[in-house]
Each structure stands twice: as C-alpha cells, then as structure tokens.
Design an enzyme around this catalytic site. Structure first.
Site, short mmCIF file in Angstrom:
data_model
loop_
_atom_site.label_atom_id
_atom_site.label_comp_id
_atom_site.label_asym_id
_atom_site.label_seq_id
_atom_site.Cartn_x
_atom_site.Cartn_y
_atom_site.Cartn_z
N ASP A 57 -79.28 7.06 -39.99
CA ASP A 57 -78.03 6.66 -39.34
C ASP A 57 -78.16 5.22 -38.83
O ASP A 57 -79.21 4.61 -38.95
CB ASP A 57 -77.69 7.62 -38.19
N HIS B 95 -82.55 10.85 -46.82
CA HIS B 95 -81.27 10.91 -46.10
C HIS B 95 -81.14 9.57 -45.37
O HIS B 95 -81.66 9.39 -44.26
CB HIS B 95 -81.30 12.08 -45.11
N ASP C 266 -85.84 17.40 -51.57
CA ASP C 266 -85.73 15.95 -51.79
C ASP C 266 -84.30 15.61 -52.23
O ASP C 266 -84.06 15.21 -53.36
CB ASP C 266 -86.76 15.49 -52.82
N GLU D 13 -85.00 13.07 -43.91
CA GLU D 13 -84.54 11.81 -43.34
C GLU D 13 -85.75 10.91 -43.13
O GLU D 13 -86.90 11.33 -43.30
CB GLU D 13 -83.81 12.06 -42.00
O1 9MR Z 1 -86.49 13.18 -34.52
C1 9MR Z 1 -85.48 14.04 -34.03
C2 9MR Z 1 -85.93 15.47 -34.16
O2 9MR Z 1 -87.08 15.70 -33.39
C3 9MR Z 1 -84.80 16.42 -33.79
O3 9MR Z 1 -85.20 17.74 -34.04
C4 9MR Z 1 -83.56 16.07 -34.62
C5 9MR Z 1 -82.37 16.96 -34.36
O4 9MR Z 1 -81.88 16.79 -33.08
O5 9MR Z 1 -83.19 14.73 -34.36
C6 9MR Z 1 -84.18 13.80 -34.76
O6 9MR Z 1 -83.74 12.53 -34.47
C7 9MR Z 1 -82.65 12.03 -35.20
C8 9MR Z 1 -81.76 11.33 -34.17
O7 9MR Z 1 -81.20 12.27 -33.32
C9 9MR Z 1 -80.70 10.46 -34.82
N1 9MR Z 1 -81.26 9.57 -35.78
C10 9MR Z 1 -82.01 10.24 -36.82
C11 9MR Z 1 -83.17 11.00 -36.21
C12 9MR Z 1 -84.10 11.58 -37.27
O8 9MR Z 1 -83.56 12.70 -37.91
#
Ligand code: 9MR
Ligand code: ZN
Length: 534
Positions: free
Chosen positions: A145, A457, A503, A512
């Site tokens: 994002d 992602h 993937d 991601e």
């Molecule tokens: O790294 C984060 C992970 O530990 C959480 O389980 C997840 C869901 O809440 O969110 C991950 O962080 C994301 C963040 O909220 C927004 N940017 C992308 C991050 C990686 O997925």
C-alpha cells in the site's frame, strides 16, 4: 515442486551448505563439466510438523567455489558455491527501498523499468484539525500500500543501522541510486531519505504522528495516480518512543559523517523523549473512525520506551535513561524481538553489542542470560524442524518471514556473544529458508535464484507494464492464521501451515512485501555477506 530444496542464491565456500531432499533416492553432485564430484545416500528421514513433509536434511560439506548441479530422482537443481554469494541479493534488497521512495521522481536513470513520476507530494491534512495542512512528503511506502507509518519505519531503520554498525564491510556505495558515489554507503543514503521524512512527522511539542495515509487503501494503481487526499493520523506513544529510539541511533551513526544532521536527529529524539516523560498515560493508537489503512495497533509501549532509553543513554550517558532501562529490563519478560509491535530486541542488542563497558555488570549479565535463554529456545525449535526452521507450526502468521528472520537475528547475536558455531549454522538455515530451502520450493526474494516469487501484493508491481516484479522484495510468506477468504478457498483447511502460501497478487495475507520484512532480511543477509568477505 522439486524434491530438492536449496538456497537458490548460493552457498558461501567457507560456510556450511545445508539442503533438503524429499526423496529416498541417492543424490549426486556434478560440476559444470558434468563430472560427479560427490554422492550422498538419501539421509535420515524426519517428519516436519509445520509442512507435513518427510524430509532429509543434508550437508554438502567442502566444495570449492563453482557452479554445480544437484541431481536426484531424475531431477536437476542448480547449485552455486561462491566466495561471495550474497552480494547481489543484498544489494537488490537494499535497492528495493529506493524503489519504494515516495514524493520524488524515480528517474529512469536509476529506476530503469520501474521509473515513475513523484507521488503523494501534495500537502496532507492534520486529521484532528483539518484546517491545517502540512508537508510530510518523502519516506518510503510501507508495503504493497502507499501508507507511511512511523513506528514500522523506525523498526526498519533499526535493522539497517545495526546491520551497518555491526557489519560495515557488507555495504557499498555503488547501488546506482541518486546518492551513489558520495562516499557514504548507500544503505545509509537510503536510510537518510526515510529519516528526513520521520523528522517531518514530529509535532512541534515532540510527539510523533502515527502515520500519513489516505482514508482507504488505494485501488491497484501506480503511486502517482493515487490523488486522494492524505491525512496525518493522531500522535501515539508507541510511534513517539520508537522514533525517539531510531533518531538517537541515527544521530550516533551520523556523528562522524554529518555533524549538523547528527545534532538535529539528537535534538528531535530528546524532544520526543521529553514528550513521553510529560505524557506518561499510555494510550494505544486506534484508527480514527473513517480511516481504514493499516492500524499497527500496539497495546504495550514499554518495549519502545526501553529501546529509546537504551539509545539515549548510549549517546548522552544521562542517569534518567539508565534508570528507565533498569526498571524495564527487569519488568519485560521478552527482550529478543525486533518487530514493529515489540522492539525490545534492539535494546538488548545495544547493551550486548555496544554498552558492555557503560552499564553495570549486573545489568549486562542479566540481559545476556535472558537473551541466551531465548536463543536456546529458538535453537531447540530449529532442531525439531525438518527444514531447520526456527518457528513452530503455530508461528505461520501474517508475515511469518519476520518471525523466521527474527529468530535468525537472535541466533546471530548469540553467536557474536558466545562464538558458538551451532548458533551460526542455525541462523544460516533461516537464510537458506528465505532463499528456497522451504516447503514451497520458493525463493522469497524477488529477482533472486531459479524460482523466486513473482506476484507480490504490491500496487506498482501489479499495475506497471513490467513483467518482472521489482527485484529485492521479501515476501511476508506462509500464513494460515489470519487469512483472506480467497486464500482459504484456494488452500482449504488441510494445507499444512508452512505451505499456506499463494504467489498471487491478491494475497496480502501471504504475499505482501513490507519495509520491515525487507530490512530484517538485510540484517541477516549482511551478517553472512560479512562472514564471507571478512
Ligand atoms: O505486518 C502487519 C501484520 O503483522 C498484521 O497481521 C497485518 C494485518 O493487520 O498487517 C500487517 O501490516 C500491514 C499494514 O497494516 C499496512 N501496510 C501493509 C502491511 C503488511 O501487510
Ligand atoms: Zn507515494
């Protein structure tokens, strides 16, 4: 999937060379002239709980640098042994941060196929007073994002500055980013881009804003096409303390490079600390009602304060910081985690690697004992895993790569303190995992090895016209805990934890990328690069 699971980036000629076979057949190693150089029996079969695979972990032993093939059951895998196997992967991983830069043109000259004009350069509104707009441009996009979150940023800087401080010979000044050739390692040049942004995210009274983002995650478009209004979310204790820590660490790191910058960082760090002292009532961050981007909710701010106290004590020698360290090192059970929600490992790293002479012996030895206990627990998990992986089947959460790299960091520190080779060998198996010695036969770093993951992602990767994803990105990896319905639909309830991985672009839950997964992999890879070249 092949029956051979191998570190696809390659093995150091002077380091152990573990690989995994899923076959009961003999294994033959051939050199580039197709001559047999070694043969192995199939090895001892072990059941690996996390993947439900029956695996045989083998050690290649002495092999001079060269290109080989591992042949088994009619299959062939490339095997690289080199005096310097991780240079390219490490450089790509660092360069991927440049390609995550926000607010500046990524010029073709440096970014090549991944060029794009400046994004998110307009002023953002302060959420709590939307009459005020501020320039908070710059920094890196957090992940797939476009949000920019200060706590996670501080963590990423922590991994990379410690990598530089402990393994400086692993870094070069020729990564082909705009600052290359300025006489300063590009790792630091890249970190400075983020630090300049972090300074902008500090409020006048010293507190640090939690994040800047649009109200919702953007659709899958290029960053420059995301023209929605950005908002600066409220300040938080965790972000303020983590940023205080990372700015103090950075101040010390730049003290011999750029005195003015170093002084500015320290001043900002102390102001953040003073705000924390004046505002002791901890309030966890919660997304404002209409903001739906990453929350990075963290219900405990003590580990962030411990890290900040340790960095500030190291640089100022002031008693007030030492007192806080004393209190919190005793209070916190866990002091060996290096992630955005628990940063206590950095405080331990500071004390164990840099402050032995500056803290009381009793404190040093208590930290050492707790830390080595944690390392031994991690080592025990490696021993019970068929692949030698340092997390159990319950550890495959969102961003499991983080847990695996975290274990590697703990093992690396334990090795550095004790000189015990078993810690090093186990840490290396985590790097082997990252580069392909795993249950999905995938290299979790884009652009590296024979079978890297291809569909992160990541908004820009999914919407540019380039087939290859941005190289050097680290995948979050298998996750069977908190999954998207679409992932569940694909993998069902029977797929083992270590194989819960898709993937495909949609899968934020397993595929991601994020700055702090990349940065911790940089730390681990830099240690082994340093081991190879020193
Ligand atoms: O790294 C984060 C992970 O530990 C959480 O389980 C997840 C869901 O809440 O969110 C991950 O962080 C994301 C963040 O909220 C927004 N940017 C992308 C991050 C990686 O997925
Ligand atoms: Zn941007």
């Amino acid at each position: 999937m092949s029956v051979i699971r191998i570190n696809q980036a390659g093995y150091g000629s002077s380091l152990p060379k573990a690989f995994v076979s899923l076959s009961e057949k003999d294994i033959v190693i051939r050199n580039s002239a197709d001559e047999i150089v070694k043969t192995f029996g199939p090895g001892t079969a072990v059941f690996d709980e996390a993947s439900c695979d029956t695996v045989r972990k083998l050690e290649l032993g002495d092999l001079p640098a060269g290109r080989y093939k591992v042949c088994c059951s009619g299959e062939e895998r490339k095997l690289i042994v080199s005096d310097d196997p991780y240079r390219n992967a490490l450089d790509l991983m660092i360069r991927s941060f440049y390609l995550q830069r926000c607010g500046c043109d990524l010029e073709e000259k440096y970014a090549g196929l991944y060029q794009h004009p400046a994004c998110h350069h307009r002023k953002a509104l302060i959420y709590e007073d939307q009459n005020i707009s501020v320039d908070v441009s710059g920094g890196w996009h957090d992940a797939g994002d476009f949000g920019r979150y200060t706590g996670p940023a501080a963590t990423a800087i922590g991994h990379m500055l410690y990598a530089y401080r402990l393994f400086p010979d692993a870094f070069t000044d020729s990564l082909d980013i705009p600052e290359s050739g300025n006489g300063i390692p590009d790792l630091l040049n890249e970190c400075r881009y983020e630090l300049e942004w972090l300074l902008k995210m500090q409020r006048e009274d010293g507190a640090v804003y939690h994040k800047v983002s649009t109200l919702n995650f953007a659709p899958f478009i290029m960053p420059q096409d995301d023209l929605e209004q950005e908002y600066v979310s409220p300040v938080s204790h965790c972000a303020t303390a983590a940023v205080a820590a990372c700015l103090a660490l950075a101040s010390d790191t730049w003290s011999g490079i750029d005195g003015d910058f170093s002084a500015k960082l320290l001043d900002a760090s102390v102001r953040a600390w003073d705000w924390l002292e004046n505002n002791p009532g901890f309030v966890p961050f919660k997304n404002p009602a209409d903001i739906h981007t990453g929350g990075y909710g963290d219900w405990n701010g003590k580990d962030e304060i411990l890290w900040a106290a340790s960095e500030l004590y190291s640089i100022t020698g002031e008693e007030r910081y030492l007192q806080k360290m004393n209190e919190l090192f005793i209070e916190l059970q866990n002091i060996s985690t290096f992630g955005w929600s628990d940063v206590s490992g950095f405080a331990s790293m500071k004390c164990l690697m840099e402050l032995k002479e500056k803290i009381p012996d009793s404190m040093y030895f208590a930290i050492k004992e707790k830390f080595i206990c944690a390392a031994d627990r991690v080592a025990g998990i490696c021993e019970r895993s068929g692949y030698g992986t340092c997390i159990t089947k319950d550890g495959y959460v969102w961003g499991s790569t983080m847990g695996i790299m975290n274990g590697a960091c703990v093992l690396i520190c334990a090795y550095m303190i004790t000189g015990e080779p078993a810690y090093l060998n186990k840490a290396l198996d985590q790097l082997n995992y990252l580069f392909g010695m795993n249950a999905v036969d995938t290299c979790f770093v884009t652009g590296v090895g024979e079978k890297p993951f291809m569909n992160p992602h990541h908004r820009a990767c999914a919407s540019d016209d380039v087939e290859q994803p941005i190289p050097g990105f680290v995948s979050g990896g298998p996750n069977n805990k908190y999954c998207y319905p679409q992932t569940r639909q694909k993998l069902g309830n029977e797929t083992p934890a270590a194989k819960y991985y898709v993937d495909e672009t949609f899968s934020a839950d397993t595929n991601e990328v994020a700055i702090y997964w990349n940065s911790i992999a940089v730390f681990v890879c830099a240690f082994f690069e340093h081991k190879c070249v020193k």
